[in-house]
Write a protein that holds these residues in place. Sequence first.
Motif, PDB file in Angstrom:
ATOM      1  N   ALA A 198      -9.518 -19.437  11.514  1.00 38.63           N
ATOM      2  CA  ALA A 198      -9.778 -18.956  12.817  1.00 38.63           C
ATOM      3  C   ALA A 198     -11.317 -19.058  13.471  1.00 38.63           C
ATOM      4  O   ALA A 198     -11.766 -20.063  13.621  1.00 38.63           O
ATOM      5  N   TYR A 199     -11.806 -17.733  13.532  1.00 41.19           N
ATOM      6  CA  TYR A 199     -12.971 -17.468  14.201  1.00 41.19           C
ATOM      7  C   TYR A 199     -13.727 -17.094  13.043  1.00 41.19           C
ATOM      8  O   TYR A 199     -15.068 -16.560  13.201  1.00 41.19           O
ATOM      9  N   GLY A 200     -13.649 -17.329  11.746  1.00 39.46           N
ATOM     10  CA  GLY A 200     -14.177 -16.898  10.739  1.00 39.46           C
ATOM     11  C   GLY A 200     -14.339 -15.397  10.303  1.00 39.46           C
ATOM     12  O   GLY A 200     -13.914 -14.543  11.131  1.00 39.46           O
ATOM     13  N   GLY A 241     -18.510  -1.730  23.381  1.00 40.66           N
ATOM     14  CA  GLY A 241     -17.640  -2.921  24.046  1.00 40.66           C
ATOM     15  C   GLY A 241     -18.227  -3.683  25.276  1.00 40.66           C
ATOM     16  O   GLY A 241     -17.929  -4.789  25.536  1.00 40.66           O
ATOM     17  N   MET A 242     -19.647  -3.298  25.812  1.00 39.87           N
ATOM     18  CA  MET A 242     -20.116  -4.081  26.404  1.00 39.87           C
ATOM     19  C   MET A 242     -20.748  -5.235  25.976  1.00 39.87           C
ATOM     20  O   MET A 242     -21.214  -5.248  24.832  1.00 39.87           O
ATOM     21  N   ARG A 243     -20.656  -6.161  26.888  1.00 40.99           N
ATOM     22  CA  ARG A 243     -21.177  -7.636  26.379  1.00 40.99           C
ATOM     23  C   ARG A 243     -22.585  -8.053  26.785  1.00 40.99           C
ATOM     24  O   ARG A 243     -22.546  -7.901  27.931  1.00 40.99           O
ATOM     25  N   HIS A 301     -26.284 -16.383  22.522  1.00 33.16           N
ATOM     26  CA  HIS A 301     -25.054 -16.122  21.858  1.00 33.16           C
ATOM     27  C   HIS A 301     -24.659 -14.591  22.274  1.00 33.16           C
ATOM     28  O   HIS A 301     -25.473 -13.955  22.919  1.00 33.16           O
ATOM     29  N   SER A 302     -23.348 -14.468  22.372  1.00 26.07           N
ATOM     30  CA  SER A 302     -22.771 -13.195  22.863  1.00 26.07           C
ATOM     31  C   SER A 302     -22.919 -12.134  21.986  1.00 26.07           C
ATOM     32  O   SER A 302     -22.678 -12.476  20.681  1.00 26.07           O
ATOM     33  N   GLU A 310     -15.411 -11.862  19.013  1.00 27.24           N
ATOM     34  CA  GLU A 310     -14.555 -10.601  18.886  1.00 27.24           C
ATOM     35  C   GLU A 310     -13.347 -10.693  18.098  1.00 27.24           C
ATOM     36  O   GLU A 310     -12.780  -9.657  17.717  1.00 27.24           O
ATOM     37  N   MET A 311     -12.985 -11.964  17.650  1.00 26.17           N
ATOM     38  CA  MET A 311     -11.797 -12.130  16.861  1.00 26.17           C
ATOM     39  C   MET A 311     -12.249 -12.418  15.309  1.00 26.17           C
ATOM     40  O   MET A 311     -11.331 -12.944  14.597  1.00 26.17           O
TER      41      MET A 311
END
Length: 161
Positions: free
Chosen positions: A66-68, A93-95, A105-106, A124-125
């Motif tokens: 999936a997202y690693g 949780g702020m990005r 990158h985020s 996030e996943m």
Amino acid sequence: MKIENNKVVQIKYVLTDAEGNQLDASGDEPLAYLHGNHNLIPGLEAELTGKETGDKFTATIPAAEAYGEKQDHLIQSGVPKEMFQGVEEFEIGMRFEAQSEQGFHSVMITEILDETVTVDGNHEMAGMDLTFAIEVVDVRDATEEEISHGHAHGVGGHHHD
């Protein structure tokens, strides 16, 4: 028509985590994507290969497909708050978009101390096994333009200028 490379596929989906919490869903409009062009996570594209319009199934995709997995080197603690210009209030949780040698990158704030914060650049996943409930709504041949662009166009992939 079976799902294979260079087919435009429309799917409806509900995405849940291992505890059954809903993380995402397609809603009223199906998601259209071009199969075989890495527009979906690898494990999901593999599950969709060979399916046909009208098929409904559930697939659990392990984190690695999936997202690693979570990568520790993407988590950075002790980042001075003054590096975040113009930010008055910090919340978990702020990005933010961060710049590094690899480009933008985020990152998400995961810990707040008096002078510093911890940021996590993992998706996030990342590290999560994801379960998709899928309905295949439509499968069609992609246009040459879609194939050259590497993605579906518009709703159901029809291109409007």
